[in-house]
Scaffold this motif. Structure first.
Motif, PDB file in Angstrom:
ATOM      1  N   ARG A 220      12.446  -6.474   2.173  1.00  0.00           N
ATOM      2  CA  ARG A 220      12.430  -5.048   2.548  1.00  0.00           C
ATOM      3  C   ARG A 220      12.982  -4.175   1.416  1.00  0.00           C
ATOM      4  O   ARG A 220      12.483  -3.065   1.180  1.00  0.00           O
ATOM      5  N   ILE A 221      14.013  -4.702   0.723  1.00  0.00           N
ATOM      6  CA  ILE A 221      14.576  -3.950  -0.411  1.00  0.00           C
ATOM      7  C   ILE A 221      13.519  -3.776  -1.490  1.00  0.00           C
ATOM      8  O   ILE A 221      13.327  -2.695  -2.032  1.00  0.00           O
ATOM      9  N   TRP A 222      12.789  -4.862  -1.780  1.00  0.00           N
ATOM     10  CA  TRP A 222      11.766  -4.804  -2.836  1.00  0.00           C
ATOM     11  C   TRP A 222      10.663  -3.791  -2.531  1.00  0.00           C
ATOM     12  O   TRP A 222      10.001  -3.307  -3.440  1.00  0.00           O
ATOM     13  N   MET A 223      10.439  -3.528  -1.242  1.00  0.00           N
ATOM     14  CA  MET A 223       9.397  -2.572  -0.854  1.00  0.00           C
ATOM     15  C   MET A 223       9.814  -1.132  -1.112  1.00  0.00           C
ATOM     16  O   MET A 223       8.971  -0.231  -1.086  1.00  0.00           O
ATOM     17  N   SER A 224      11.104  -0.897  -1.254  1.00  0.00           N
ATOM     18  CA  SER A 224      11.601   0.468  -1.441  1.00  0.00           C
ATOM     19  C   SER A 224      11.799   0.737  -2.921  1.00  0.00           C
ATOM     20  O   SER A 224      11.772  -0.176  -3.745  1.00  0.00           O
ATOM     21  N   ASP A 225      12.001   1.993  -3.252  1.00  0.00           N
ATOM     22  CA  ASP A 225      12.314   2.314  -4.651  1.00  0.00           C
ATOM     23  C   ASP A 225      13.796   2.631  -4.819  1.00  0.00           C
ATOM     24  O   ASP A 225      14.188   3.286  -5.770  1.00  0.00           O
ATOM     25  N   MET A 226      14.620   2.169  -3.869  1.00  0.00           N
ATOM     26  CA  MET A 226      16.061   2.345  -4.024  1.00  0.00           C
ATOM     27  C   MET A 226      16.541   1.581  -5.253  1.00  0.00           C
ATOM     28  O   MET A 226      15.866   0.681  -5.757  1.00  0.00           O
TER      29      MET A 226
ATOM     30  N   MET B 272      16.378  -6.140  -8.633  1.00  0.00           N
ATOM     31  CA  MET B 272      15.185  -6.538  -9.382  1.00  0.00           C
ATOM     32  C   MET B 272      14.287  -5.301  -9.400  1.00  0.00           C
ATOM     33  O   MET B 272      14.505  -4.386  -8.617  1.00  0.00           O
ATOM     34  N   PRO B 273      13.283  -5.278 -10.235  1.00  0.00           N
ATOM     35  CA  PRO B 273      12.360  -4.139 -10.126  1.00  0.00           C
ATOM     36  C   PRO B 273      11.717  -4.146  -8.740  1.00  0.00           C
ATOM     37  O   PRO B 273      11.410  -5.219  -8.203  1.00  0.00           O
ATOM     38  N   PRO B 274      11.506  -3.004  -8.152  1.00  0.00           N
ATOM     39  CA  PRO B 274      10.814  -3.002  -6.867  1.00  0.00           C
ATOM     40  C   PRO B 274       9.366  -3.432  -7.046  1.00  0.00           C
ATOM     41  O   PRO B 274       8.839  -3.445  -8.154  1.00  0.00           O
ATOM     42  N   VAL B 275       8.739  -3.840  -5.947  1.00  0.00           N
ATOM     43  CA  VAL B 275       7.290  -4.084  -5.970  1.00  0.00           C
ATOM     44  C   VAL B 275       6.606  -2.718  -6.048  1.00  0.00           C
ATOM     45  O   VAL B 275       6.937  -1.811  -5.273  1.00  0.00           O
ATOM     46  N   ASN B 276       5.707  -2.562  -6.976  1.00  0.00           N
ATOM     47  CA  ASN B 276       4.992  -1.290  -7.084  1.00  0.00           C
ATOM     48  C   ASN B 276       3.820  -1.248  -6.121  1.00  0.00           C
ATOM     49  O   ASN B 276       3.263  -2.288  -5.744  1.00  0.00           O
ATOM     50  N   GLN B 277       3.455  -0.059  -5.738  1.00  0.00           N
ATOM     51  CA  GLN B 277       2.293   0.088  -4.871  1.00  0.00           C
ATOM     52  C   GLN B 277       1.068  -0.428  -5.618  1.00  0.00           C
ATOM     53  O   GLN B 277       0.868  -0.128  -6.789  1.00  0.00           O
ATOM     54  N   GLY B 278       0.270  -1.240  -4.928  1.00  0.00           N
ATOM     55  CA  GLY B 278      -0.899  -1.847  -5.551  1.00  0.00           C
ATOM     56  C   GLY B 278      -0.641  -3.263  -6.044  1.00  0.00           C
ATOM     57  O   GLY B 278      -1.578  -3.983  -6.379  1.00  0.00           O
ATOM     58  N   GLU B 279       0.622  -3.663  -6.100  1.00  0.00           N
ATOM     59  CA  GLU B 279       0.957  -5.031  -6.513  1.00  0.00           C
ATOM     60  C   GLU B 279       1.036  -5.962  -5.310  1.00  0.00           C
ATOM     61  O   GLU B 279       1.305  -5.525  -4.191  1.00  0.00           O
ATOM     62  N   VAL B 280       0.835  -7.260  -5.577  1.00  0.00           N
ATOM     63  CA  VAL B 280       0.981  -8.255  -4.511  1.00  0.00           C
ATOM     64  C   VAL B 280       2.430  -8.256  -4.030  1.00  0.00           C
ATOM     65  O   VAL B 280       3.364  -8.203  -4.835  1.00  0.00           O
ATOM     66  N   MET B 281       2.611  -8.286  -2.715  1.00  0.00           N
ATOM     67  CA  MET B 281       3.959  -8.303  -2.149  1.00  0.00           C
ATOM     68  C   MET B 281       4.699  -9.554  -2.627  1.00  0.00           C
ATOM     69  O   MET B 281       4.187 -10.674  -2.543  1.00  0.00           O
TER      70      MET B 281
ATOM     71  N   LYS C  40       0.832  -1.210   0.000  1.00  0.00           N
ATOM     72  CA  LYS C  40       0.000   0.000   0.000  1.00  0.00           C
ATOM     73  C   LYS C  40       0.865   1.258   0.000  1.00  0.00           C
ATOM     74  O   LYS C  40       0.561   2.235  -0.673  1.00  0.00           O
ATOM     75  N   ALA C  41       1.927   1.222   0.764  1.00  0.00           N
ATOM     76  CA  ALA C  41       2.788   2.410   0.872  1.00  0.00           C
ATOM     77  C   ALA C  41       4.233   1.949   1.067  1.00  0.00           C
ATOM     78  O   ALA C  41       4.483   0.942   1.723  1.00  0.00           O
ATOM     79  N   ARG C  42       5.170   2.684   0.507  1.00  0.00           N
ATOM     80  CA  ARG C  42       6.583   2.368   0.723  1.00  0.00           C
ATOM     81  C   ARG C  42       6.982   2.847   2.114  1.00  0.00           C
ATOM     82  O   ARG C  42       6.755   4.005   2.457  1.00  0.00           O
ATOM     83  N   PRO C  43       7.590   1.965   2.907  1.00  0.00           N
ATOM     84  CA  PRO C  43       7.987   2.392   4.256  1.00  0.00           C
ATOM     85  C   PRO C  43       9.181   3.347   4.226  1.00  0.00           C
ATOM     86  O   PRO C  43      10.025   3.256   3.346  1.00  0.00           O
ATOM     87  N   GLU C  44       9.166   4.277   5.157  1.00  0.00           N
ATOM     88  CA  GLU C  44      10.413   4.958   5.504  1.00  0.00           C
ATOM     89  C   GLU C  44      10.713   4.496   6.910  1.00  0.00           C
ATOM     90  O   GLU C  44      10.018   4.857   7.845  1.00  0.00           O
ATOM     91  N   GLY C  45      11.727   3.667   7.067  1.00  0.00           N
ATOM     92  CA  GLY C  45      11.981   3.052   8.356  1.00  0.00           C
ATOM     93  C   GLY C  45      11.456   1.630   8.342  1.00  0.00           C
ATOM     94  O   GLY C  45      11.251   1.039   7.276  1.00  0.00           O
ATOM     95  N   PRO C  46      11.234   1.068   9.536  1.00  0.00           N
ATOM     96  CA  PRO C  46      10.828  -0.346   9.609  1.00  0.00           C
ATOM     97  C   PRO C  46       9.474  -0.592   8.955  1.00  0.00           C
ATOM     98  O   PRO C  46       8.577   0.244   9.046  1.00  0.00           O
ATOM     99  N   PRO C  47       9.323  -1.731   8.298  1.00  0.00           N
ATOM    100  CA  PRO C  47       8.030  -2.058   7.686  1.00  0.00           C
ATOM    101  C   PRO C  47       7.054  -2.576   8.745  1.00  0.00           C
ATOM    102  O   PRO C  47       7.448  -3.244   9.695  1.00  0.00           O
ATOM    103  N   ASP C  48       5.780  -2.257   8.568  1.00  0.00           N
ATOM    104  CA  ASP C  48       4.758  -2.801   9.471  1.00  0.00           C
ATOM    105  C   ASP C  48       3.447  -2.945   8.706  1.00  0.00           C
ATOM    106  O   ASP C  48       3.398  -2.730   7.488  1.00  0.00           O
ATOM    107  N   ARG C  49       2.373  -3.285   9.428  1.00  0.00           N
ATOM    108  CA  ARG C  49       1.073  -3.566   8.795  1.00  0.00           C
ATOM    109  C   ARG C  49       0.552  -2.388   7.982  1.00  0.00           C
ATOM    110  O   ARG C  49      -0.198  -2.579   7.021  1.00  0.00           O
TER     111      ARG C  49
END
Lengths: 341, 341
Positions: A55-61, A65-74, A14-23
């Motif tokens: 955690r890397i895939w959740m970021s746009d750093m 690999m391509p990052p997971v985009n917002q709206g895509e299945v983790m 849903k959203a890219r984390p800044e800091g630790p990932p959570d629900r």
């Protein structure tokens, strides 16, 4: 055509984390499962692997690999069972591994999931997400033997020692005839790797002076740093590297939750002075080595020379919490999410 | 027994610098020259090589050779002539290179000076301190071909491009079929390497936005960074590295005058994400490669494919100033001190 009897729970980013990932960064959705088309399979997820790279895939750093985009299945690696198949190479009941993602079911062409059929071996299913897969053993094997290239009698330091990759690196280092010193975040983790896995020593970086402890544990200096942590630990180990030492960068988990890029190691000039080889590697580049890694590791498992532990979180719904657990310092063993029986 | 007719001026290291080196860190002394004993030679210094590594030797940082101690003659490579010999392998008139130090004369066993007799070739004497020695060509040759391992069509970025090593790395990169982009500290240096040495492009890091200039000069990204500078330049180049790129750390001159250790590159995690191989090397480890390097480079000189420039400071007494010049951004060519005819 959908399959009314099956419903697919799936977590989207849903959203890219800044800091630790959570629900808050995920949203659980549900949708009916469609029938597999020609050339497709329907796979039910059994276990998902929880890895720092998630955690890397959740970021746009910038990443491998391509990052997971917002709206895509983790995205996540997992093992599952083929429920229905319209692909000639797969049949119902086949056990498979692949990029199953945080969801109950996949309907897709096998290639789109990077699907591999699991061989029938007398190992628990979770083994295929730890010693016998990229998320553990393959990474340890290629990173140690191909990238770090240990020689008997050398000293290896491995951070994240009680984790999935680190615990296997250390055991393989012993098989290679090396002195192995772990760095972990808890006394329990240190006891685990020294008492159960045969490491020569282990340093608790949260309670010990790591520099002084390295001096005690590595009287001949450090020839190989197998780096899973990064940050201050890497910097401290760099100071102990012998001439022509190798720093194999497998992971930098201590930095993945940084909100701002942090400076690199202060001791960077030692790369020159000590003629170090600092090399990053990503296991997906080394697929040609998987068959050998599989065969060797399976042999070592049968001989009792490679052990591992699983820590299983029950239920897909708890996937975000499982990911958070990965960043706790007291983790031991391979973290898995059990999605179905 | 002394030789009253000869007097040896010699600079000793008086104080370790914090920051840039200058005259205050040295003291010029004079002493009579003694007669060579059995197995010794008397060598008169002709040229001394001024190298960034001299600054390293002045500090007590962790380094690849023992530092020069306070009160000892300042270490430097040089070429000279044997004036008297009581060693069977050397005779009066032989031209030699070795660790002659900042002094007019040496009386020592050849091994203590790491002495090498120079072959009779139709090149100026200074060539033996630049393209045909460790202080230039050998370092460029081994660093590029053995450590960085260029493939035709790749893009090489080399910092310190107008300097002794950098200018040769670039020319060898062209011989290897690569695109070569220099980074230098003056427009004159940039013109020199592009117009006279055949570099494809050169960036003035003092007047240009290096990141934007790299994007323009390296449309295919960077495969090899031959690093002589370190610091911000290295960090900026890291951001442009292609997958499986190689960062060959030959020098980090921008950091040698730091009073406090500075943090490493912010983009250190790209070593992992881009699977880079970052390797430090010191040429003295690679003596077995010198004959091949010599032969190849001499051949390229004869063919006109390798050029170099000398910048000669006259007089041993000016050695401290010459060292200071090395840290000026506008340096071009190989810096030498002419000690005697």
């Amino acid at each position: 055509m959908s399959t009314p009897s099956l419903s697919n729970r799936h977590y989207i980013l849903k959203a890219r984390p800044e800091g630790p990932p959570d629900r808050s960064h995920f949203e659980l959705r549900e949708a009916p499962v469609r029938e597999p088309g020609d050339g497709e399979v329907l796979v039910r997820t059994r276990y998902l692997s929880v890895d720092p790279t998630n955690r890397i895939w959740m970021s746009d750093m910038k990443q491998y690999m391509p990052p997971v985009n917002q709206g895509e299945v983790m995205r996540a690696l997992g093992v599952g069972v083929v429920e229905r198949s319209r692909h000639p190479d797969y049949g119902a009941g086949d056990l498979v591994s692949g990029l199953l993602g945080w969801q109950d079911y996949n309907v897709a062409a096998p290639g789109d999931l990077a699907l591999t059929r699991l061989p029938a071996l007398d190992v628990p299913l979770g083994a295929f997400l730890c010693p016998l897969h990229v998320t553990g053993g393959f990474t340890a094997y290629v990173g140690l033997f191909d990238i770090a290239q240990p020689r008997p009698g050398e000293t290896i330091v491995v951070s994240g020692a009680a984790g999935s990759v680190g615990s296997l690196v250390g055991q393989m280092g012993k098989i290679a005839g090396c002195r192995v010193v772990g760095i972990a975040g808890s006394d329990a983790g240190c006891r685990y790797v020294t008492e159960e896995l045969g490491f020569d020593a282990c340093i608790n970086y949260r309670t010990e002076d790591v520099a002084a402890a390295l001096d005690r544990a590595c009287p001949q200096g450090v020839d190989i740093d197998f780096e899973n942590a990064g940050g201050d630990i890497l910097d401290t180990v760099l100071d102990k590297m012998n001439l022509f030492g190798r720093v194999t960068i497998c992971g930098l988990i201590s930095t993945y939750n940084d909100k701002q890029p942090r400076p690199g190691p202060v001791r960077f000039p030692l790369i020159l002075m000590q003629r170090l080889r600092v090399q990053g590697f990503v296991i997906t580049d080394h697929q040609a080595r998987f068959p050998e890694a599989f065969e060797k590791i399976h042999g070592w498992i049968k001989e009792g020379r490679i052990k591992w532990r699983e820590r299983v979180v029950e239920g897909l719904e708890n996937a975000p919490d499982a990911l958070g657990m990965l960043f706790q310092p007291n983790k031991i063993g391979k973290l898995l999410i059990k999605v179905s029986e």
